[in-house]
Each structure stands twice: as C-alpha cells, then as structure tokens.
Motif scaffolding. Structure first.
Motif, PDB file in Angstrom:
ATOM      1  N   ALA A  12       7.531  -7.800  11.186  1.00 40.86           N
ATOM      2  CA  ALA A  12       8.052  -7.385   9.883  1.00 40.86           C
ATOM      3  C   ALA A  12       6.944  -7.375   8.837  1.00 40.86           C
ATOM      4  N   CYS A  13       6.064  -8.351   8.921  1.00 41.62           N
ATOM      5  CA  CYS A  13       4.925  -8.391   7.987  1.00 41.62           C
ATOM      6  C   CYS A  13       4.037  -7.170   8.163  1.00 41.62           C
ATOM      7  N   GLY A  14       3.779  -6.800   9.415  1.00 44.60           N
ATOM      8  CA  GLY A  14       2.942  -5.632   9.664  1.00 44.60           C
ATOM      9  C   GLY A  14       3.578  -4.357   9.134  1.00 44.60           C
ATOM     10  N   ALA A  15       4.872  -4.193   9.353  1.00 44.94           N
ATOM     11  CA  ALA A  15       5.565  -3.001   8.855  1.00 44.94           C
ATOM     12  C   ALA A  15       5.544  -2.959   7.331  1.00 44.94           C
ATOM     13  N   TRP A  16       5.736  -4.111   6.707  1.00 49.89           N
ATOM     14  CA  TRP A  16       5.696  -4.148   5.242  1.00 49.89           C
ATOM     15  C   TRP A  16       4.314  -3.773   4.720  1.00 49.89           C
ATOM     16  N   MET A  17       3.253  -4.300   5.352  1.00 51.43           N
ATOM     17  CA  MET A  17       1.887  -3.977   4.917  1.00 51.43           C
ATOM     18  C   MET A  17       1.617  -2.481   5.032  1.00 51.43           C
ATOM     19  N   ALA A  18       2.034  -1.884   6.138  1.00 56.39           N
ATOM     20  CA  ALA A  18       1.786  -0.455   6.338  1.00 56.39           C
ATOM     21  C   ALA A  18       2.514   0.377   5.291  1.00 56.39           C
ATOM     22  N   ARG A  19       3.763   0.032   5.001  1.00 53.20           N
ATOM     23  CA  ARG A  19       4.533   0.794   4.017  1.00 53.20           C
ATOM     24  C   ARG A  19       3.959   0.630   2.618  1.00 53.20           C
ATOM     25  N   TRP A  20       3.626  -0.610   2.265  1.00 57.90           N
ATOM     26  CA  TRP A  20       3.169  -0.887   0.902  1.00 57.90           C
ATOM     27  C   TRP A  20       1.797  -0.282   0.636  1.00 57.90           C
ATOM     28  N   SER A  21       0.905  -0.296   1.630  1.00 56.98           N
ATOM     29  CA  SER A  21      -0.464   0.191   1.409  1.00 56.98           C
ATOM     30  C   SER A  21      -0.523   1.712   1.357  1.00 56.98           C
ATOM     31  N   GLY A  22       0.372   2.400   2.064  1.00 52.06           N
ATOM     32  CA  GLY A  22       0.377   3.860   2.032  1.00 52.06           C
ATOM     33  C   GLY A  22      -0.929   4.481   2.474  1.00 52.06           C
ATOM     34  N   GLY A  23      -1.640   3.839   3.406  1.00 48.76           N
ATOM     35  CA  GLY A  23      -2.898   4.385   3.895  1.00 48.76           C
ATOM     36  C   GLY A  23      -4.078   4.137   2.994  1.00 48.76           C
ATOM     37  N   ARG A  24      -3.910   3.327   1.942  1.00 49.64           N
ATOM     38  CA  ARG A  24      -5.016   3.033   1.028  1.00 49.64           C
ATOM     39  C   ARG A  24      -5.638   1.693   1.396  1.00 49.64           C
ATOM     40  N   PRO A  25      -6.923   1.713   1.788  1.00 51.85           N
ATOM     41  CA  PRO A  25      -7.564   0.506   2.321  1.00 51.85           C
ATOM     42  C   PRO A  25      -7.539  -0.685   1.352  1.00 51.85           C
ATOM     43  N   VAL A  26      -7.753  -0.450   0.061  1.00 53.92           N
ATOM     44  CA  VAL A  26      -7.788  -1.558  -0.892  1.00 53.92           C
ATOM     45  C   VAL A  26      -6.422  -2.227  -0.982  1.00 53.92           C
ATOM     46  N   ARG A  27      -5.372  -1.417  -1.011  1.00 51.28           N
ATOM     47  CA  ARG A  27      -4.021  -1.990  -1.061  1.00 51.28           C
ATOM     48  C   ARG A  27      -3.709  -2.757   0.225  1.00 51.28           C
ATOM     49  N   LEU A  28      -4.195  -2.241   1.357  1.00 52.27           N
ATOM     50  CA  LEU A  28      -3.963  -2.951   2.619  1.00 52.27           C
ATOM     51  C   LEU A  28      -4.720  -4.281   2.613  1.00 52.27           C
ATOM     52  N   LEU A  29      -5.943  -4.279   2.090  1.00 52.72           N
ATOM     53  CA  LEU A  29      -6.698  -5.535   2.005  1.00 52.72           C
ATOM     54  C   LEU A  29      -5.967  -6.538   1.119  1.00 52.72           C
ATOM     55  N   THR A  30      -5.428  -6.061   0.004  1.00 55.64           N
ATOM     56  CA  THR A  30      -4.663  -6.944  -0.891  1.00 55.64           C
ATOM     57  C   THR A  30      -3.450  -7.526  -0.169  1.00 55.64           C
ATOM     58  N   ALA A  31      -2.764  -6.675   0.592  1.00 58.84           N
ATOM     59  CA  ALA A  31      -1.591  -7.136   1.336  1.00 58.84           C
ATOM     60  C   ALA A  31      -1.976  -8.161   2.397  1.00 58.84           C
ATOM     61  N   VAL A  32      -3.081  -7.911   3.102  1.00 64.70           N
ATOM     62  CA  VAL A  32      -3.544  -8.854   4.121  1.00 64.70           C
ATOM     63  C   VAL A  32      -3.905 -10.194   3.475  1.00 64.70           C
ATOM     64  N   PHE A  33      -4.594 -10.152   2.345  1.00 65.38           N
ATOM     65  CA  PHE A  33      -4.946 -11.389   1.650  1.00 65.38           C
ATOM     66  C   PHE A  33      -3.697 -12.169   1.263  1.00 65.38           C
ATOM     67  N   ALA A  34      -2.718 -11.462   0.723  1.00 64.32           N
ATOM     68  CA  ALA A  34      -1.493 -12.139   0.278  1.00 64.32           C
ATOM     69  C   ALA A  34      -0.747 -12.763   1.452  1.00 64.32           C
ATOM     70  N   LEU A  35      -0.519 -11.971   2.506  1.00 63.01           N
ATOM     71  CA  LEU A  35       0.242 -12.484   3.640  1.00 63.01           C
ATOM     72  C   LEU A  35      -0.521 -13.548   4.407  1.00 63.01           C
ATOM     73  N   ALA A  36      -1.811 -13.317   4.644  1.00 63.26           N
ATOM     74  CA  ALA A  36      -2.595 -14.305   5.391  1.00 63.26           C
ATOM     75  C   ALA A  36      -2.664 -15.627   4.643  1.00 63.26           C
ATOM     76  N   SER A  37      -2.758 -15.571   3.322  1.00 63.07           N
ATOM     77  CA  SER A  37      -2.823 -16.805   2.525  1.00 63.07           C
ATOM     78  C   SER A  37      -1.525 -17.591   2.634  1.00 63.07           C
TER      79      SER A  37
END
Length: 419
Positions: A84-109
């Motif tokens: 579910a976390c992976g699906a949320w990251m993919a949807r929220w980032s919309g293919g934009r690397p910076v947004r995906l990095l932000t999502a990874v930082f938030a979830l990983a933390s």
C-alpha cells in the motif's frame, strides 16, 4: 588467562565475528561464528562466567523486545502495508523524482521509527525499487535513501533500533521522555539528509517523467495492521508510564498480528518463529559477550581516557564524534555496547549523544551497521550496483552535516525538556 593474552584473544575473536558478519560465507548466519566465539572467551577465561551471565541477563529483555518488533513488522508486510505504501508513493509522485524522494523520506522515516530499521531495509527497499520502475524514474537516490534513513531515522523511539533499546535501558529515561528528547534531533537529522540528497543527486532527480505515475485504483489500506501498530505505540507509552517494561506491549502487538495470520492460514508457527530471526538474536547475545570480554581486558580503560566528560555542547559533540568513528571501525552494535557503560555515569545526555553517533555515523561506510550490510545484499539481488566511492562521498557529506545538526538539537532539547 593473563590480561595481554586475554586482550589479544578477545580482539581477534571480535574481528573475526565482525568479518564473518560482513562477508557471511555461503549466506550462513552471523551466529555461526559468533556463538562459538562467545563460548571460547568464556572457556578460556578471557571473560568470567559471572560477567558473561550478567551480560546475557542485561541483553535478554532487549533481545526479546527486538524479536517482538521483528514479528510485528513481518506481519504488517503480510497484511499488505508495504504494498500500500508503494502504491501511494507512485500515485502521489506522478512520475516526478523529487516528489518520489520526498515520499520515500517521509515513509522510510515513519516506518523506521515505528517498526524498526529492519522493516525499512528488508521490506521497504524492494517496494521502492518497484515503485521507481513503475514511475519511470531512476532508482538510485530513492534506494540510497532507504539505507541512510534506516540509520538516521532510527533516533526517535526506543523501539526503532537495537542500539536504541540498549541506550534506553542505560539512560534511565521513560519511553515518553526518551521520545521527547529525541524528536528534535530526529527531525533535524532527517532534514539535513534530505538537503544533502537533493544536492548530491541533483542530476538523477532532474530526469522527470511526467504522466508516468500510477493512476489506477487507490490502494487498499490495511486497517487492521495500522490499528494494531497504533495500539502498540499507545501501549509503549502506557506501560512506560506505569513502570511496566514496554516489551510487553510489543509482544501483544506481535501476537495479535501473528495470531490473525495463523487463523487466516496465511502463516504457520514455523513462519512466526522465522520472523523473529532467532539466528540473529543468538548473534546479538553472543556478540555482546565477546564485546564484554574486549571491554574487560583493556578497551574500557583506553576509551575512558578519550571520552569527553560532561553534557555541555562541546562534550556532546565529542562523544557523538567518537561514537561515530568507533561505529565505522567495529560496527555500531559493538560500539554502543562498549561506550554505554562509560557514558552512563555522565547522565542521559551523554548516553543519547552516543546514540546519535552510532545511528548516524554508520552511513559513512558499508561496515558501519548490520542494516547497511543487509541493504547492500538486497540491492545486489535487484541487479543494482552500489559504487563504494559514491556511497562514501555521499556519507562524507551527509554524516557530518546530520550529526552536528542533531547534536546541537539534542543539546537544545536537554535545555528545554530536561532529564
């Protein structure tokens, strides 16, 4: 056994145990060498039987706590939390690397803080690989974030890392006071890492792929798993407030999720036992005994001469720096076992400074923490190379920045919150 011979034997055995843990010939568990090594130091008299027993008794509750958290994290994965976390990251980032990095930082933390660093390394890293591929972005910055945050983001709660459990026991703090003192260093260290990542991976993060994000159905949230984790966290606070070991709350949460999986036939008793990683738990106990032998035979005296005293800002910076250096020389678990008895007399502030050093410092080298070694194996399984030079250059930027900022934040928290 005379002291020089005992010291030599203890150091050689510790080096062999750590080398085995790094290399793991034929994929054999770390305990294969660590347990016999512990037997040797006891049998030869390099450590007295009373000291070995005392070390095992001290580590026993910590190891039990770790087992419960590992089971909890495993069955959160069974419930579908990480997918579910992976699906949320993919949807929220919309293919934009910076947004995906932000999502990874938030979830990983959050995952590291609540479910321990092992969950981030073992369970989230493969999800990040899949999410980056689905989003059409370069995986490297996001995968590197998993290993850095498995260390740095493990500062917040006593349950976030085995080193935290050891420091928590030595500090004399309650669960809530520990978290109150560490929340600012945790946030500051993560923020410093994020800024370094944005700069270091600027080229990788500039290759956007608009429109490539996942636009399918929203992921199903594993409500039962989330509710169990929330209740477990509340249990940590409650048990600590009434003077009960928080390990009981961890055991309750693990039993609930494991019991549900057993009833639904999504697990067997054997998979529950495997989820607790008994070989790794045996390794931790055995390593503690070997490290205690090294400490008893001269290392404690040597470090006692160089460890700064007091809890002023310069002293805390010195303690954290020494802990970081030692973690990269002998791994962070032996480092914390060695330094905690020396730092504890100075009070909780010095103990937490040690924790900052052994949690943030390992991002400098592969051998700094077992989590980083495990992350490297997972990355290779996904046919993604890790360049030692690049890893070290990133560490040279991130570690001093995050460590200094976190120590200053800890000093400020000590002035405001007190101990």
């Amino acid at each position: 056994m005379n002291t020089p011979l005992a010291e030599t034997l203890s150091v050689l055995l510790l080096a062999a145990v750590l080398a085995w843990a790094v290399i793991r010939p034929r994929g054999w568990p770390e305990a294969v060498l660590a347990v016999p090594a512990a037997g040797v130091v006891v049998a030869t008299g390099a450590i007295s039987l009373d000291h070995a027993r005392a070390e095992a008794e001290q580590l026993g509750p910590v190891v039990g706590f770790l087992a419960a958290v590992l089971v909890l994290a495993h069955f959160c994965d069974v419930e579908g939390l990480f997918q579910a976390c992976g699906a949320w990251m993919a949807r929220w980032s919309g293919g934009r690397p910076v947004r995906l990095l932000t999502a990874v930082f938030a979830l990983a933390s959050v995952i590291t803080a609540v479910l321990s660093l092992d969950a981030t390394v073992v369970l989230l890293t493969p999800v990040v690989f899949a999410t980056a591929a689905r989003s059409g972005v370069r995986a490297k910055p996001h995968v590197y974030a998993c290993t850095h945050l498995s260390n740095t983001a493990s500062l917040l709660l006593p349950v976030s890392n085995l080193t935290n459990l050891l420091a928590f026991a030595a500090s004399g703090l309650s669960f809530t006071r520990f978290a109150a003192l560490m929340v600012l260093p945790w946030l500051v260290a993560i923020g410093a890492e994020y800024l370094v990542f944005r700069r270091f991976f600027a080229r990788d993060l500039s290759s956007a792929a608009p429109g490539s994000g996942d636009s399918g159905e929203p992921p199903r949230l594993p409500v039962f798993a989330l509710a169990t984790v929330a209740c477990t966290l509340a249990g940590f606070v409650l048990t600590s407030a009434v003077g009960v070991d928080p390990a009981w709350a961890a055991c309750a949460g693990a039993l609930v999720l494991a019991g549900r999986a057993l009833l639904r036939r999504r697990a067997t008793p054997l998979t529950v036992v495997k989820a607790a990683a008994p070989a790794f738990l045996a390794f931790v106990l055995a390593l503690g005994i070997v490290v205690r032998a090294v400490v008893d035979n001269g290392l404690a005296d040597a470090l006692g001469h160089v460890l700064p005293g007091g809890t002023g800002l310069p002293a805390l910076l010195g303690v954290a720096a020494l802990a970081a250096v030692l973690a990269n020389i002998v791994n962070n678990l032996p480092a914390v076992l060695v330094l905690l008895p020396l730092a504890a007399p100075a009070g909780p502030g010095a103990v937490l400074a040690v924790l900052l050093g052994v949690n943030i410092g390992p991002n400098l080298t592969y051998a700094g923490s077992l989590a980083t070694l495990l992350w490297r194996r997972i990355v290779h399984q996904h046919d993604h190379g890790v360049d030692l030079g690049e890893f070290t250059r990133l560490g040279l930027l991130a570690v001093p920045t995050a460590l200094c900022a976190a120590v200053v934040a800890l000093w400020g928290a000590l002035q405001v919150v007190g101990v």
